[in-house]
Design an enzyme around this catalytic site. Structure first.
Site, PDB file in Angstrom:
ATOM      1  N   SER A 125       0.837  -1.200   0.000  1.00  0.00           N
ATOM      2  CA  SER A 125       0.000   0.000   0.000  1.00  0.00           C
ATOM      3  C   SER A 125       0.873   1.252   0.000  1.00  0.00           C
ATOM      4  CB  SER A 125      -0.977  -0.042   1.175  1.00  0.00           C
ATOM      5  OG  SER A 125      -1.928   0.992   1.096  1.00  0.00           O
ATOM      6  N   HIS A 152      -8.377   1.184  -1.071  1.00  0.00           N
ATOM      7  CA  HIS A 152      -8.183   0.270  -2.205  1.00  0.00           C
ATOM      8  C   HIS A 152      -9.502  -0.282  -2.741  1.00  0.00           C
ATOM      9  CE1 HIS A 152      -3.910   0.604  -1.659  1.00  0.00           C
ATOM     10  NE2 HIS A 152      -4.067   0.326  -0.383  1.00  0.00           N
TER      11      HIS A 152
END
Length: 396
Positions: free
Chosen positions: A94, A197
């Site tokens: 991430s 996400h």
């Protein structure tokens, strides 16, 4: 080859900067990073409590700043004089992908921290638009877990491997999943601000696209693995584009770990705040040497590990996989009788993408074995989205 891993949000802890500020020159760097991020990173990294540093807008630049500080102490930050001779592959989970981009030389360290601050602020703002969240789905049969997440109207936002998938979406849908979890799985809510996400982060992606339009992106000096599909990237502009689109796309850490196996890495170092990714690697890559760099006391061991690895050209292994992507935006359909494990010849049709006007074939770019489908029938896909993963075999 050695892998350098950079953790993402959730790895932070109060006071994590304190021992690092004792190293010569580090405090000055962090002060400069804080000025660019518009935050007092010194105070936040030493005095702030867990609630304050849980704020997305704070956590992300903190994690990237600490990661690039440690990478600098290990001599890992690429420079304009790098010739790519070090046998290093980098990957970040991430927001950790910004740290990885700095190590690879695509972003300067200070730019990576500033990018993380903007990313965190935009994602925090997107979280405020709609009540959303995330839950870890632990255990269960993988296909059943993914089917259960989809049936609940949720997105598998993180696929970390080893029986760990993180679902993201509306709070109502997450509650429904917890009330009726997939067989053999348990659902644990996560203390996050929203559904990272997933498509709920679209406003952040749009804002970041404008932000990066003024940034340069040289090609990396080290191979960088993409969160999107585990592919090793060697083109700077492509990496920058993926860093923007990453906020709405699932993190496929499972595929990153697959690639590390394909690359035959012999060791992995996780930068601070370390522990999470090494924990995953212990299960996915049990035969390699692992080290979590948590404090400066771990630097000596990490330097020995790096120095003991062969340089470029001495036993380096080239990835033996290829990701197949969609040619246009539309509705994806797999080809009939093409299953995981099937032998594929170059030029074979793997599926189609249907638009409002016509159908476009998806063609195998090389001969190999279909290792994994990355999309299901009737999924709406964007152009350039990975749909299948091939393992190359010249004998097929």
């Amino acid at each position: 080859m050695i892998a350098v891993l950079a953790p993402g949000q959730g790895a932070q802890s109060p006071g994590m900067f304190t021992p690092w500020l004792e190293l010569p020159g580090v405090e000055e760097k962090v002060v400069r990073y804080g000025e660019l991020a518009g935050l007092d990173l010194i105070r936040l990294g030493t005095e702030a409590d867990a609630d304050e540093i849980r704020d997305t807008a704070v956590t992300q630049p903190l994690i990237v700043a600490l990661g690039v500080v440690a990478a600098g102490e290990l001599g890992l930050l690429a420079s304009g004089t790098d010739d790519g001779s070090s046998a290093v592959v980098v990957a970040g989970h991430s927001v950790g992908e910004l740290t990885a981009a700095a190590i690879a030389g695509v972003l300067r360290p200070e730019v990576a921290v500033a990018f993380a601050a903007r990313r965190g602020a935009e994602m925090a703002a997107a979280c405020g638009l709609t009540p959303t969240g995330m839950s870890a789905v632990l255990g269960g049969e993988p296909d059943a877990v993914l089917a259960g997440i989809a049936a609940a109207g949720l997105t598998p936002a993180n696929r970390n491997g080893t029986g760990q998938v993180v679902a993201g979406g509306s709070l109502d849908a997450l509650a429904a999943l917890a009330a009726d979890p997939p067989g053999g799985a348990r659902v644990r809510p996560l203390a996050v601000a929203g559904a990272f996400h997933t498509n709920y982060m679209a406003p952040a992606e749009q804002a970041l696209a404008g932000y990066v339009s003024t940034l340069g992106a040289p090609d990396p000096s080290h191979l960088l693995l993409s969160n999107a599909d585990g592919t090793g990237l060697s083109d700077g502009p492509t990496i920058l584009d993926r860093l923007v689109r990453q906020v709405t796309r699932p993190v496929r850490w499972d595929l990153c770990q697959h690639t590390l196996g394909d690359l035959e890495v012999s060791a992995a170092i996780e930068l601070p705040p370390a522990g999470t990714l090494i924990g995953l690697a212990k299960r996915a890559l049990p035969d390699i040497e692992l080290l979590a760099v948590k404090t400066p006391a771990d630097l000596a061991s990490a330097l020995v590990m790096i120095a003991s690895r062969p340089q470029h050209g001495q036993g380096e292994h080239t990835p033996e996989f290829q990701v197949v992507v969609t040619p246009v935006k539309g509705i994806f359909t797999r080809a009939e009788a093409v299953d995981e494990g099937s032998a594929i010849v170059r030029g074979a049709r793997l599926g189609t993408v249907r638009t409002n006007r016509d159908e476009h074939p998806i063609i195998a770019p090389d001969t190999g074995v279909l290792v994994e489908w990355l999309r299901n029938d009737n999924d709406i896909v964007a152009a350039g989205l990975p749909v299948a993963r091939l393992h190359n075999h010249s004998e097929v």
